[in-house]
Write a protein that holds these residues in place. Sequence first.
Motif, short mmCIF file in Angstrom:
data_model
loop_
_atom_site.label_atom_id
_atom_site.label_comp_id
_atom_site.label_asym_id
_atom_site.label_seq_id
_atom_site.Cartn_x
_atom_site.Cartn_y
_atom_site.Cartn_z
N THR B 165 0.96 -1.24 0.01
CA THR B 165 -0.04 0.12 0.02
C THR B 165 0.85 1.16 -0.06
N GLU B 166 1.99 1.26 0.90
CA GLU B 166 2.75 2.18 0.94
C GLU B 166 3.33 2.63 -0.36
N ALA B 167 3.98 1.76 -1.16
CA ALA B 167 4.57 1.96 -2.31
C ALA B 167 3.69 2.39 -3.35
N VAL B 168 2.68 1.82 -3.40
CA VAL B 168 1.38 1.99 -4.62
C VAL B 168 0.91 3.71 -4.20
N GLU B 169 0.78 3.89 -3.03
CA GLU B 169 0.27 5.22 -2.67
C GLU B 169 1.18 6.32 -2.83
N THR B 170 2.50 6.04 -2.73
CA THR B 170 3.56 6.85 -2.76
C THR B 170 3.62 7.19 -4.28
N ALA B 171 3.63 6.37 -5.14
CA ALA B 171 3.61 6.46 -6.65
C ALA B 171 2.50 7.29 -7.09
N ILE B 172 1.47 6.59 -6.57
CA ILE B 172 0.03 7.46 -6.97
C ILE B 172 -0.07 8.71 -6.74
N GLY B 173 0.38 8.97 -5.25
CA GLY B 173 0.14 10.37 -4.81
C GLY B 173 0.99 11.42 -5.51
N GLY B 174 2.41 10.77 -5.75
CA GLY B 174 3.09 11.82 -6.61
C GLY B 174 2.52 12.07 -7.87
#
Lengths: 244, 254
Positions: B165-174
């Motif tokens: 979740t952390e990795a996905v949301e970091t990429a998506i948030g950016g």
Amino acid sequence: MATKTRPLRLYSKRFYHSYDHPAPGGPFPAIETSILRVSTPHIPTHGFTNTSLSLGAQDAGYLPASTNLFPRGAFSLVHYYLYTQRLALAAHTNITAADAVGENGYVMGVGGKVRALVWERLMANKAVVHRWQEALALMAQPSNIPTSLKELAALSDEIWFLAGDKSVDSSWYTKRASLSTIYAATELFMTTDKSADFIDTREFLDRRLGDVKVVGGAVGSVSQWVGFTAHAGINVLRSKGVRI
Amino acid sequence: MSILATQRRSLIVSHTLYDFLAPSLVQTIRTSRVRQCRRCLSSTSNAPAAVASDASPNSSKPKKPLSAIQREFLNRALRVNQAGELAATLIYATQTPPIVNSHPHLRPLMKHMYDQEAGHFGTFNELLAKHRVRPTAMYPVWTFAASTLGWGTAIMGREAAMACTEAVETAIGGHYDEQVRELVNMVDEMERQGEEVGEELRELTGTIRRIRDEELEHLDHAVDNDAKEAKPYELLTGVIKAGCKSAIWISERV
């Protein structure tokens, strides 16, 4: 050679469709449009030919030789015809309205609207159908095929959009592909149809749409069954304590 | 009038020369798209805007068509966002059963995150249909990849799932952040040119901004739930982030 020197703005790629900031005009510049518009009435008598174009140029107040504005010659007339007839579909608000009523007296679903719109588009060819094989021949020339296919794709996209289809998954592609094939086949069938009011074409179209419905229904049922069985299997394993 | 005309001509000439002589220069500038948008606006809008205001001084602000670059940006943005939300929905949907099985206290959190993602997915589905944007052709591939990713990380345990979740949301948030920045630039530019921006673009900016904030909230939840303690943490998050970036790149194009 002429096609190399001065290509028309062939096709504006379909992008984000804005309602607040509608996109500017179509693929034809102003002068070309004015000539093509008055050339269209000559099609029933002179066909999709350079003759129609030069007659149109004269009607628009230009020299007959102005046809060299159209490096692709008579195909420009075909393209303009396809383009304007596609846009004309939006005017059939009696079909595209949300609560449009079909022939059987019931409110039309998306399928019914697609059928009605395809029929309207085919009937728009009625006046030129005896000349349509010329147009098909021009469309099938190798250099014109990309434009023809894009026009066909744009037509089926327009029909699905006007019919109110909202699917935005893989079926977006299958729907457009199957409608394109059906439309192309029916259009070809129509050129040889001698029956009154094109009743044979109508039956042909209904059979093709029926085929797609049967195949689509079967594929849908099978994938639903596979999905259900897989889910049930996983849940059985989970209930047995398997950590998946 | 003649001065205006020569100015315009010189602008157009410089515009074409610039493109023609130094295409690589245009492309290497990272913010090229924004600049191109500005160039398009400034080189084409001067004369028509002036004419419009001369003709009808009391009419409302002119609504100019979006440039091809702007429409392509919106097209790509909506397509990639829908693909991303499809993947996010599937990741949470497949993570939930194994995670809730081993850690029942996470049920409300997983449900909350799933519901938000499903809402985002619905929003973008509607936007795609409304604006006639083609969905990504990789739809079945992303469906499979996201389900596998969600299920696989959930099997690896709570920490791995949270790291995912952390990795996905970091990429998506950016990624959303970049989009918001570009949209704000677009709106600012329109306002500076004295054009009507319209509800459509303002609403879109608002929607994407809200969704970005919700995605970043998921990131916080993941970190709160020991995402950093996942076992090959660097490897896992690195691989997933790289996967997200390439998926974004592909979905923008096909």
